[in-house]
Design a protein around this motif. Structure first.
Motif, PDB file in Angstrom:
ATOM      1  N   TYR A 210       0.830  -1.202   0.000  1.00  0.00           N
ATOM      2  CA  TYR A 210       0.000   0.000   0.000  1.00  0.00           C
ATOM      3  C   TYR A 210       0.869   1.258   0.000  1.00  0.00           C
ATOM      4  CZ  TYR A 210      -3.388   3.500   1.437  1.00  0.00           C
ATOM      5  OH  TYR A 210      -4.152   4.625   1.509  1.00  0.00           O
ATOM      6  N   THR A 211       1.929   1.262   0.807  1.00  0.00           N
ATOM      7  CA  THR A 211       2.796   2.441   0.847  1.00  0.00           C
ATOM      8  C   THR A 211       3.526   2.621  -0.487  1.00  0.00           C
ATOM      9  OG1 THR A 211       4.620   1.198   1.879  1.00  0.00           O
ATOM     10  CG2 THR A 211       3.107   2.358   3.343  1.00  0.00           C
TER      11      THR A 211
ATOM     12  N   ILE B 209       2.300   1.747  -3.423  1.00  0.00           N
ATOM     13  CA  ILE B 209       1.281   2.261  -4.343  1.00  0.00           C
ATOM     14  C   ILE B 209       1.091   3.760  -4.107  1.00  0.00           C
ATOM     15  CG2 ILE B 209      -1.196   2.226  -4.894  1.00  0.00           C
ATOM     16  CD1 ILE B 209      -1.081  -0.844  -4.330  1.00  0.00           C
ATOM     17  N   GLN B 210       0.982   4.153  -2.850  1.00  0.00           N
ATOM     18  CA  GLN B 210       0.794   5.567  -2.524  1.00  0.00           C
ATOM     19  C   GLN B 210       1.977   6.418  -2.996  1.00  0.00           C
ATOM     20  OE1 GLN B 210      -1.907   7.117  -1.309  1.00  0.00           O
ATOM     21  NE2 GLN B 210      -2.964   5.160  -1.381  1.00  0.00           N
ATOM     22  N   ALA B 211       3.161   5.841  -2.966  1.00  0.00           N
ATOM     23  CA  ALA B 211       4.356   6.565  -3.394  1.00  0.00           C
ATOM     24  C   ALA B 211       4.537   6.516  -4.908  1.00  0.00           C
ATOM     25  CB  ALA B 211       5.594   5.983  -2.706  1.00  0.00           C
TER      26      ALA B 211
END
Length: 64
Positions: free
Chosen positions: A37-38, A40-42
């Motif tokens: 998830y991190t 993807i967010q980045a």
């Protein structure tokens, strides 16, 4: 439980071992999901959306 031999018989020990393994695998999966998830967010990971049958997931959660 295992280190201190807090089980009554071999079957109970095996049950504890199985539960520990399953839950540690579950925690590892959760940690990997958070890392994904991190990423993807980045913007460092591509992702796609797909349909998923949640019934097996719900049954697993209820059994835990």
């Amino acid at each position: 439980v295992l280190i201190n031999k807090l089980y009554d018989n071999e079957q109970q020990r095996d049950d504890f071992t199985k539960t520990i393994f399953e839950e540690s695998t579950h925690l590892l999966g959760m940690a990997n999901n958070i890392l994904d998830y991190t990423r993807i967010q980045a913007g460092e990971m591509e992702y796609y959306i797909e349909r998923l049958d949640i019934l097996p997931l719900v049954k697993r959660c209820l059994s835990i």
